[in-house]
Design an enzyme around this catalytic site. Structure first.
Site, PDB file in Angstrom:
ATOM      1  N   SER A1070      31.432 -12.236  -9.002  1.00  0.00           N
ATOM      2  CA  SER A1070      32.134 -13.513  -9.140  1.00  0.00           C
ATOM      3  C   SER A1070      33.634 -13.264  -9.254  1.00  0.00           C
ATOM      4  O   SER A1070      34.088 -12.135  -9.480  1.00  0.00           O
ATOM      5  CB  SER A1070      31.635 -14.261 -10.372  1.00  0.00           C
ATOM      6  OG  SER A1070      31.987 -13.549 -11.546  1.00  0.00           O
ATOM      7  N   HIS A1071      34.431 -14.336  -9.131  1.00  0.00           N
ATOM      8  CA  HIS A1071      35.884 -14.185  -9.183  1.00  0.00           C
ATOM      9  C   HIS A1071      36.340 -13.545 -10.484  1.00  0.00           C
ATOM     10  O   HIS A1071      37.165 -12.626 -10.483  1.00  0.00           O
ATOM     11  CB  HIS A1071      36.541 -15.565  -9.031  1.00  0.00           C
ATOM     12  CG  HIS A1071      36.356 -16.178  -7.685  1.00  0.00           C
ATOM     13  ND1 HIS A1071      36.415 -15.448  -6.519  1.00  0.00           N
ATOM     14  CD2 HIS A1071      36.114 -17.463  -7.313  1.00  0.00           C
ATOM     15  CE1 HIS A1071      36.214 -16.256  -5.483  1.00  0.00           C
ATOM     16  NE2 HIS A1071      36.021 -17.485  -5.944  1.00  0.00           N
ATOM     17  N   VAL A1072      35.810 -14.028 -11.597  1.00  0.00           N
ATOM     18  CA  VAL A1072      36.272 -13.508 -12.892  1.00  0.00           C
ATOM     19  C   VAL A1072      35.883 -12.039 -13.061  1.00  0.00           C
ATOM     20  O   VAL A1072      36.624 -11.259 -13.672  1.00  0.00           O
ATOM     21  CB  VAL A1072      35.734 -14.372 -14.056  1.00  0.00           C
ATOM     22  CG1 VAL A1072      34.238 -14.172 -14.254  1.00  0.00           C
ATOM     23  CG2 VAL A1072      36.477 -14.049 -15.353  1.00  0.00           C
ATOM     24  N   ARG A1075      38.359  -9.987 -11.046  1.00  0.00           N
ATOM     25  CA  ARG A1075      39.672  -9.951 -11.703  1.00  0.00           C
ATOM     26  C   ARG A1075      39.668  -9.035 -12.912  1.00  0.00           C
ATOM     27  O   ARG A1075      40.663  -8.371 -13.215  1.00  0.00           O
ATOM     28  CB  ARG A1075      40.075 -11.373 -12.101  1.00  0.00           C
ATOM     29  CG  ARG A1075      40.441 -12.192 -10.887  1.00  0.00           C
ATOM     30  CD  ARG A1075      40.898 -13.598 -11.247  1.00  0.00           C
ATOM     31  NE  ARG A1075      40.712 -14.421 -10.062  1.00  0.00           N
ATOM     32  CZ  ARG A1075      39.909 -15.460  -9.974  1.00  0.00           C
ATOM     33  NH1 ARG A1075      39.221 -15.830 -11.032  1.00  0.00           N
ATOM     34  NH2 ARG A1075      39.794 -16.127  -8.863  1.00  0.00           N
ATOM     35  N   VAL A1339      30.143 -16.997  -5.581  1.00  0.00           N
ATOM     36  CA  VAL A1339      31.514 -16.689  -6.014  1.00  0.00           C
ATOM     37  C   VAL A1339      32.102 -17.783  -6.894  1.00  0.00           C
ATOM     38  O   VAL A1339      33.126 -17.574  -7.540  1.00  0.00           O
ATOM     39  CB  VAL A1339      32.430 -16.457  -4.784  1.00  0.00           C
ATOM     40  CG1 VAL A1339      31.949 -15.269  -3.990  1.00  0.00           C
ATOM     41  CG2 VAL A1339      32.484 -17.697  -3.891  1.00  0.00           C
TER      42      VAL A1339
END
Length: 1466
Positions: A1070-1072, A1075, A1339
């Site tokens: 996923s995005h987090v 990051r 995502v």
């Protein structure tokens, strides 16, 4: 020895004590064999009888037969086709099953020592065919289950086998090999799971006769003494059961067949004899058994004593061996009694008198002593439980009339501000006028303010009370000026004043009371020569109401039916008089509530719930007859029943209201409460003391408290008059001594009975409880059953003359099913009870959707059954203490079924139930992945419960808070309102069961307590937050370890955060997650609530986290450790990230061949680079783009000059720190108009590339496409993206947005690949995640986990599944176009901007609730291996092309791989 002699000897020596054979007839057509003392056997209350067919020789024999294949009885039918095997050849037979489906059966001959083979082939497109089958050894046709079975075979209810067919082209094939020479034939049916369809032979079973095995055993006879020993050994192995004569014969023949099988395998008679007689002397053991059973204690007494022991132990389920021990222990106990001098007659009299005789006689009739009898549940399609209604956002359903405050209401607000803390406030309706009474406290003095808009002069006729209801003349220091003292009262004139808005006159009066001993102020008004009262009674104001403080600000009522809640609040003073008043007011409001929709009914539920939990006054200065309360209840529940019929979308909340209100009933039932207490007092000579006080209370105003008082008396008497037990029952149910004293007819005394009153009181109070529950309890099972089944009572003073007729149209066998439930309702082992309760609810369910004049009784029965399930599950926790995972999963499936029967919009729950059923099947078939799959179902079930809790909170909590504030409900009761509503349902029980199973599954699947997403060592101070989203824009001044209860997947990591720990389940890709890894932040999911709770307990303290790929070790540090840690590391500044402003190149649209770094971002360039360079089986979608500078050019066009001006103003606001401008900027961007050259160029490029042009479908379709393009541009100003660029000091104005245009592939699955495992950093293996449908659920912020797997690069054909999917939602879309963001601020060195900006499809995706139990990726291992291997191979090929680790997105459609973008893995 002859068979007869052998059988007789066997019977005499083995099968005593005496066997009583019973038959229990459930209806005229069905006979269920009874259960002997040590012979547990399912008692079926519901039966189906499909026809069974045998093909034998030249005749066709038909048999009546259950699907599960019990015993059968042959009935001769006419001659038909045969399927009998020739011993020397292969027999082939074909059958047409209809619908172009053909069945072919081939039977191959066995040879000595080899297996017979039955090949079954079905021509069918279905990939989910099952063979439901069994083998037959004798003419009796009883199914046996061979040990040699095809791969994947499951045992069905211990009565049949189910084997999956293997798909081969257009055929489904299956081979069954039989190596047991005793098996004479096979019987089978074919079941298509996908279509829930059975295939039979003319409605009957297929029968395949097997060829005889070549052997020389046909003339061999086994000596009967050996048969007898073998029979004895079988009897011992099976727990020394008590057999019926018929069963004895069957066992004897089975023993003979076992020995013949041994001979057929080459064992000689001599070897058999040596083998059998080498065991401890079998003949001696038989003789010992004969002498052992020659006891002088009759077996019927032993049976009764065994029953008493079993009941005393809580009716447990004993094993067969334990049953035998219990029988012998019972015999020993009786032998001890005899040795003490008691005679058999004395023992018999003692044991067979009274209640025990009745219980035992019933139990003997059923023959269920040590095992709980089981009902046989019908097979049903789980999807038949589905209830689904179009969801309407709650905000759209708000029914709020414009609030116009009356003069008195405005005055009330002014005075509340002046008074400060308000102790009591009421506004009474006086026809079309109002009376305000406000009580406040200031400087230790109580002030009472009264105001009215009555037109005539008003005099207050009033007094003060030291105890409720008293009229005492007020002391002179309390009297306002010009007051007049009278006998026991005073009179004071109101003074007149004027209001400006609205202009009117009001009369008011203020009284100050300094003496705290006064508890109330009774009064009436005199106006225009008329007495003004409160609906015929005196007004009464409470002066001392403890610590309860009315909240001044009830809020704006947003998210509620505010107008209705205001009406309820205004009418509460009237409702407090009695239940009759409250129920009648609720009935009067039902039409308005129904018109207001779900929120209106929520208002009624909240009000009734506050009543039921004693937050509101039940009775105040008003006497009412029980029959009047009952009648009012009846009126309200009748209206609720009518809404239940007409508005099925509200049935869930209507059930909740009805369970809160109670059933009520016509006058006779209610009046019995008043009459029957007199019967109890008269019968038992207890007319004074507590019983008289309770009698007076009942006559004055009965309530649900009376059910608890009655139960407390029963418990007190049963405890041998232990008064502490009386108080414990009361206190456990919320009734204190103070509450007893608070009734208008207070109960001061404790019960005090004589011992000679015990039996009579227990009998009469038990009968009286039935009457009380019939009125007050909506969830009492016994009274609910009685109301549906009907009863008529005469004599003995209880329910005399009350006749309730049975509800018509009940299913066949339903009364017996309810009787089963009632008989087992208190069983300690609850599994059989739960099955009975669920079967009853399933049978009842269709009736709840039909018109019936007794629908209310059926609803209350269903509510009671639901409540009984919850109670049983909670009682069954002990049973599950050391239970197997299979049993816990079975309990979970039962509770989910119960929950699905109780709630609306239950699609997700139903798919959870199907998932649990599949998990149980995988466990039974010993599938290696059963625990891993069950864990995914468990996670999804938790998500479903969380979603349900959130929907309750959204619906109920705003109404609870608003009405609670208006009515002065204790704040703690308001705060936990929704939580307590959830706890009252099956969801709480389900959550507890999931918590029990979770650690078992994690251990079995080797999952551990952590999933480490970013394995970075960290030191920081612990901070606990509810949501990561709420702190994503915060900057922490010192290193911080965030423990966030909720992480959805799209959040930013806050500045200063060194670690994020969560119980939530964001995807690893996923995005987090990406990051966190890019920012070198520790990120991990913790599955163990206790472990995470321990870390939370360190809040504010310094911790060190040391993660591995599968665990996180933590330890507390001293503050100076952080300083030394920082000193030991080289401090690195945030890398400088610079952007180059992109210029418009003069073209509005370009094809993929024109993609360059000056025109488009890395996303577009990478996808263009793949074309023609990846293997041909990796498909690349056609692409065009709107290049850099197009947005700025469109904005500067004269068409959009007004938009441009507004954007400049908003940007300045943003630069000044006004971040609310971000949303305004996005909205303004959406107002842009498309210049004609842009439309022309984009159309040409799309058509020349073979892509469909939206405008060809009409102007509206182009407008949809244009809006999607503008949304991509506007996403430059997303909060998430804007704050992310600020953190790295990236010049936001220099960020340019190209738009990549691709045709959407309506995917079966979407995937993301990291060609280096991101959790471990292992570059030798690929890590990937797969979801069903479009990739946005992977995502984006969609709850649940994707399917995850790894694959070694040197073995791409062997993917290893790490976790199965738990995402409840999949996204699907029609053929469409997607517009993807492609900025110059993504994939930069030291900064990962990927995922910050939006990709927008032209059409809205459809959200589909997913059913994984029928998904080939889950249930078909070969398909799964093929798809996952293809995904891994695509990732490996693209990595090889670029020469570095890649982050790849793609989809699967019809088994083909499509890659839609790739970027360097960060």
């Amino acid at each position: 020895m002859s068979n007869t002699v052998g059988n007789n000897l066997l019977r005499q020596s083995l099968l005593s004590p005496t066997v009583l054979e019973h038959q229990s007839r459930i209806n005229s057509s069905t006979c269920v064999r009874g259960n002997t003392f040590f012979q547990p056997q399912a008692n079926s209350l519901i039966h189906k009888s499909p026809i069974s067919t045998e093909f034998r020789g030249n005749r066709l024999t038909m048999q009546k037969n259950k699907l599960q294949m019990g015993k059968q009885r042959a009935v001769l039918r006419s001659t038909q086709a045969v399927l009998a095997a020739n011993p020397s050849s292969v027999l082939t037979e074909k059958f047409n099953l209809g619908e172009n489906i053909e069945l072919q059966v081939d039977v191959g001959p066995p040879t000595s020592g080899s297996a017979a083979a039955v090949n079954i082939q079905v021509t069918s497109s279905s990939d989910r065919l099952l063979l439901h089958w069994g083998a037959i050894k004798s003419q009796k046709g009883q199914w046996v289950l061979p040990h040699r079975r095809p791969v994947g075979t499951m045992v069905y209810k211990n009565k049949a086998l189910r084997s999956p067919f293997v798909k081969s082209g257009s055929h489904a094939v299956l081979t069954i090999e039989i190596d047991d020479p005793a098996i004479q034939a096979l019987e089978f049916l074919i079941f298509d799971e996908a279509r829930n369809k059975w295939y039979k032979y003319n409605g009957d079973n297929f029968y395949v006769e097997l060829p005889k095995t070549e052997s020389n055993t046909s003339n061999v006879s086994v000596p009967e003494d050996l048969v007898q020993i073998q029979a004895y050994l079988r009897w011992e192995r099976q727990g020394k059961q008590i057999y019926t004569p018929q069963k004895e014969k069957e066992e004897y023949e089975a023993a003979r067949m076992e020995l013949l099988e041994e001979i057929a395998r080459g064992t000689s008679i001599k070897d058999l004899r040596t083998k059998l007689t080498s065991k401890p002397d079998a003949s001696e053991r038989i003789e010992h058994r004969v002498s052992e059973t020659k006891s002088n204690i009759p077996d019927d007494l032993v049976q009764i004593q065994a029953y008493v022991r079993w009941e005393r132990a809580g009716k447990p389920n004993y094993s067969r061996e334990q049953q035998l021990k219990e029988f012998e222990e019972a015999r020993k106990e009786l032998q001890v009694e005899l040795e003490k001098g008691a005679s058999l007659d004395e023992i018999r009299k003692k044991m067979t008198k009274g209640e025990i005789q009745t219980k035992v006689s019933k139990q003997l009739a059923k023959k269920n002593y040590f095992t709980t009898e089981r009902i046989q549940r019908k097979e049903r399609d789980v999807m038949s439980l589905l209830t689904k209604f179009a969801s309407v956002p709650i905000e759209e359903k708000i029914s709020s009339e414009p609030e116009v405050l009356s003069a008195i209401q405005q005055l009330s607000r002014v005075k509340e501000d002046q008074y400060g803390p308000t102790m009591n406030k009421k506004i009474y309706k006086l026809s079309d006028k109002e009376l305000l009474v406000l009580v406040g406290k200031s400087s230790g003095k109580t002030k009472v303010y009264l105001a009215t808009d009555l037109p005539e002069p008003v005099v207050l006729h009033w007094a003060l009370s030291r105890r409720p209801g008293e009229w005492a003349v007020p002391p002179s220091n309390v009297l306002p000026p010009d007051s007049v003292s009278l006998d026991k009262a005073a009179e004071t004139q109101f003074s007149t004043s004027s209001l400006d808005n609205p202009p009117c006159k009001v009369q008011s009066l203020e009284i100050t009371v300094e003496d705290d001993n006064y508890v109330g102020m009774p009064f009436v008004l005199l106006s225009g020569g008329n007495w003004v009262k409160n609906s015929g009674s005196d007004f009464y104001v409470e002066l001392n109401i403890g610590s309860t403080v009315v909240q001044k600000d009830a809020g704006d009522g947003r998210g509620t039916a505010k107008f209705l809640l205001d009406k309820i609040a205004d009418l509460e003073s009237e409702a407090q008089k009695s239940f009759m008043h409250r129920f009648n007011i609720a009935a009067d409001l039902m039409e308005q509530a129904t018109n207001a929709g779900e929120l209106g009914l929520a208002a009624i539920l909240v009000w009734m719930r506050y009543m039921a939990t004693r937050q509101l006054i039940w009775n105040k200065n008003y006497n009412v007859k029980p029959r009047e309360i009952s009648k009012a209840q009846d009126r309200l529940t009748d209206l609720l029943q009518n809404v239940y019929k007409s508005c099925p979308q509200y049935r869930e909340i209507l059930r909740m209201i009805m369970s809160t209100v109670g059933r009520g009933g016509e006058g006779d039932v209610g009046q019995r409460i008043r009459d029957e207490i007199l019967v109890i007092q008269r019968n038992n000579d207890c007319k004074g003391g507590m019983m008289e006080e309770w009698h007076q209370k009942l006559h004055n105003n009965t309530s649900p408290d009376d059910v608890i008082i009655c139960q407390a008396l029963i418990d007190y008497i049963k405890s041998d008059f232990d008064i502490s037990v009386y108080w414990k029952t009361l206190n456990d149910n919320g009734i204190t001594k103070e509450r007893l004293l608070s009734y208008d007819r207070a109960i001061h005394s404790e019960p005090n009975f004589r011992r000679d009153q015990k039996d009579g009181l227990l009998r009469d109070l038990g009968n009286y409880m039935r009457t009380l529950k019939a009125v007050h309890s909506g969830a009492d099972l016994e009274s609910a059953v009685a109301n549906c089944m009907g009863y008529r009572a005469e004599g003995e003073g209880f329910m005399v003359g009350v006749q309730i007729n049975p509800v018509s149209g009940l299913p066949s066998g339903f009364p017996e099913l309810l009787q089963f439930v009632l008989e087992h309702i208190e069983d300690k082992n609850v599994e059989a009870l739960l099955e009975g309760l669920l079967e009853a609810r399933e049978e009842l369910r269709p009736l709840l959707s039909q018109s019936n004049d007794r629908l209310r009784d059926l609803i209350f029965l269903d509510i009671a059954l639901d409540s009984a399930v919850r109670t049983a599950v909670e009682r069954g926790y002990e049973e599950l203490s050391n239970a197997s995972p299979e049993k816990i999963m079975y309990f979970i499936s039962l509770v989910i079924e119960n929950l699905a029967l109780s709630v609306d919009n239950n699609e997700d729950l139903i798919y959870c139930l199907k998932g649990w059923n599949l998990a149980q099947s995988l466990l039974k078939s010993r599938d290696d992945h059963w625990a891993l799959f069950a864990k995914s179902v468990l996670d999804r079930t938790r998500l479903s419960l969380a979603s349900k809790a959130e929907s309750y909170h959204q619906l109920l909590q705003p109404s609870a808070e608003y009405l609670g504030a208006r009515l002065g409900v204790d704040q703690w009761a308001v705060n936990i309102f929704t939580e307590e509503m959830i706890r009252a349902g099956s969801a709480a029980s389900l959550s507890s069961l999931l918590n029990r199973l979770d650690p078992v599954l994690r251990q079995t699947a080797h999952l551990g307590s952590w999933q480490v997403i970013s394995p970075v060592e960290a030191i920081g101070y612990v901070v606990v937050v509810d949501q990561l989203l709420s702190v994503q824009n915060k900057s922490y001044s010192k290193p911080t370890i965030l423990v966030a209860k909720s992480v959805k997947g799209e959040e930013e990591i806050p500045d200063g955060c060194v670690a994020v720990l969560t119980p939530d389940m964001p995807d690893v890709l996923s995005h987090v997650s990406v990051r966190a890894r890019n920012s070198k932040v520790c990120f991990a999911t913790c599955f163990d609530a206790n472990l995470l709770g321990n870390i939370q307990a360190y809040e504010g303290k310094l911790l060190r986290l040391k993660p591995t790929s599968a665990d996180v070790v933590y330890s507390e540090m001293k503050d100076d450790a952080l300083v030394s840690s920082n000193n030991s590391k080289e401090v690195s500044s945030v890398p400088a990230v610079t952007l180059v402003r992109k210029q418009f190149a003069g073209r509005y649209a370009i094809s993929s061949e024109e993609f360059t770094s000056d025109m488009v971002g890395a996303k577009s360039r990478n996808i263009a680079h793949l074309k023609g360079k990846v293997p041909s089986w990796v498909n690349i979608p056609t692409s065009v783009a709107l290049p850099f500078g197009v947005f700025e050019t469109v904005l500067s066009d004269n068409l959009n000059k007004d938009v441009a001006k507004r954007l400049e103003i908003l940007k300045k606001k943003l630069e000044e720190g006004n971040f609310s401008a971000l949303g305004e900027i996005r909205s303004t961007v959406l107002e842009l108009s498309a210049p004609p050259p842009l439309v022309k160029e984009l159309k040409e490029k799309m058509q020349n590339s073979g892509m469909p042009w939206p405008g060809d479908e009409g102007a509206q379709r182009w407008e949809q496409a244009w809006m999607a393009i503008k949304k991509v541009w506007a996403s430059k100003w997303n909060e998430r993206a804007y704050f992310s660029t600020r953190k790295v000091k990236l010049e936001h104005d220099y960020l340019c947005m190209a738009v990549l245009v691709q045709e959407i592939i309506n995917a079966d699955y979407a995937f993301v690949i990291h060609t280096t495992n991101p959790s471990s950093g292992d570059s030798s293996e690929i890590y990937a995640e797969v979801v069903k449908g479009l990739g946005e659920t992977l995502v984006g912020a969609y709850p649940g986990r994707a399917l995850s797997f790894i694959c070694k690069k040197n073995d791409l054909n062997s993917p290893q599944v790490l976790g199965y999917p738990s995402k409840p939602i999949g996204l699907f879309i029609r053929r469409s176009i997607i517009f993807r963001s492609d900025s110059n601020g993504e994939d930069l060195e030291g900064y990962a901007g990927a995922g910050l900006y939006d990709s927008v499809p032209m059409d809205e995706e459809e959200q589909v609730v997913l059913d994984y139990s029928s998904d080939a990726l889950i249930i078909d291992g070969n398909f799964r291996r093929s798809i996952l291997s293809s995904i891994a191979r695509a990732g490996s090929a693209i990595e090889d092309l670029y020469g570095s680790a890649q982050d790849i997105e793609g989809v699967v459609k019809d088994g083909k791989i499509y890659v839609v973008q790739t970027r360097p893995q960060m």
